[in-house]
Design a protein around this motif. Structure first.
Motif, PDB file in Angstrom:
ATOM      1  N   LYS A   1      -5.284   4.828  -7.691  1.00 52.25           N
ATOM      2  CA  LYS A   1      -4.538   4.145  -6.627  1.00 52.25           C
ATOM      3  C   LYS A   1      -5.458   3.311  -5.745  1.00 52.25           C
ATOM      4  CE  LYS A   1      -0.615   7.164  -6.680  1.00 52.25           C
ATOM      5  NZ  LYS A   1       0.383   7.915  -5.977  1.00 52.25           N
ATOM      6  N   THR A   2      -6.665   3.813  -5.506  1.00 50.88           N
ATOM      7  CA  THR A   2      -7.643   3.043  -4.737  1.00 50.88           C
ATOM      8  C   THR A   2      -7.938   1.726  -5.443  1.00 50.88           C
ATOM      9  OG1 THR A   2      -8.637   5.029  -3.788  1.00 50.88           O
ATOM     10  CG2 THR A   2     -10.012   3.057  -3.851  1.00 50.88           C
TER      11      THR A   2
ATOM     12  N   ALA B   1       0.835  -1.205   0.000  1.00 51.81           N
ATOM     13  CA  ALA B   1       0.000   0.000   0.000  1.00 51.81           C
ATOM     14  C   ALA B   1       0.869   1.253   0.000  1.00 51.81           C
ATOM     15  CB  ALA B   1      -0.931  -0.008   1.216  1.00 51.81           C
TER      16      ALA B   1
ATOM     17  N   ILE C   1       2.442   1.918  -3.426  1.00 45.94           N
ATOM     18  CA  ILE C   1       1.451   2.426  -4.382  1.00 45.94           C
ATOM     19  C   ILE C   1       1.134   3.889  -4.074  1.00 45.94           C
ATOM     20  CG2 ILE C   1      -0.958   2.231  -5.139  1.00 45.94           C
ATOM     21  CD1 ILE C   1      -0.632  -0.840  -4.788  1.00 45.94           C
TER      22      ILE C   1
ATOM     23  N   ILE D   1      -4.770  -0.660  -5.413  1.00 42.52           N
ATOM     24  CA  ILE D   1      -4.557  -1.347  -4.135  1.00 42.52           C
ATOM     25  C   ILE D   1      -5.567  -2.484  -3.980  1.00 42.52           C
ATOM     26  CG2 ILE D   1      -4.795  -1.096  -1.620  1.00 42.52           C
ATOM     27  CD1 ILE D   1      -3.504   1.692  -1.925  1.00 42.52           C
TER      28      ILE D   1
ATOM     29  N   HIS E   1      -4.861  -5.409  -6.345  1.00 45.09           N
ATOM     30  CA  HIS E   1      -3.740  -6.224  -5.867  1.00 45.09           C
ATOM     31  C   HIS E   1      -4.162  -7.110  -4.703  1.00 45.09           C
ATOM     32  CE1 HIS E   1      -0.231  -5.339  -8.228  1.00 45.09           C
ATOM     33  NE2 HIS E   1      -0.537  -4.062  -8.229  1.00 45.09           N
TER      34      HIS E   1
END
Length: 120
Positions: free
Chosen positions: A95-96, A43, A46, A99, A102
């Motif tokens: 990015k939300t 996290a 990222i 994350i 992933h």
């Protein structure tokens, strides 16, 4: 893991590197263990992508503040956090999603069912 072929190749390709490898002793990469929380590291990496350190640090602190009961939120906690809440902490939409994508990949590769990990 056996790194002997890679080490032999490096030693043959570069005499200076060969001497350094010889002085360093046997390769112990497979003995090293990851310290810290891998999910938190993912996290954080990222969040820090394409941002200044100061801005990324602020967003990262806000992200962690969403989970005040623990220094390292779990995958289930992050997946259960609404995107709007993560965005409110400063994470971009991309990015939300990155994350959470992933996390789903990591969970799927572990053989667990993502919905089973979400809090009831």
């Amino acid at each position: 893991m056996d790194y002997s072929r890679a080490i032999a190749h490096l030693q043959a390709a570069d005499p200076i590197l060969a001497a350094t490898i010889e002085r360093s002793g046997p390769c112990t990469l497979w003995h090293d263990q990851q310290t810290g929380d891998l999910l938190e590291s993912l996290a954080e990496s990222i969040i820090y992508q394409q941002l200044s350190g100061k801005a990324a640090g602020t967003i990262h602190r806000r992200f962690l503040a969403l989970y005040p009961h623990t220094p390292h939120p779990t995958a289930a906690e992050i997946l259960a956090t609404p995107d709007e809440v993560l965005r409110g902490a400063g994470l971009s939409r991309a990015k939300t999603l990155y994350i959470k994508d992933h996390l789903f990949e990591l969970i799927a590769s572990s053989g667990c069912s993502p919905p089973a990990l979400l809090p009831g």
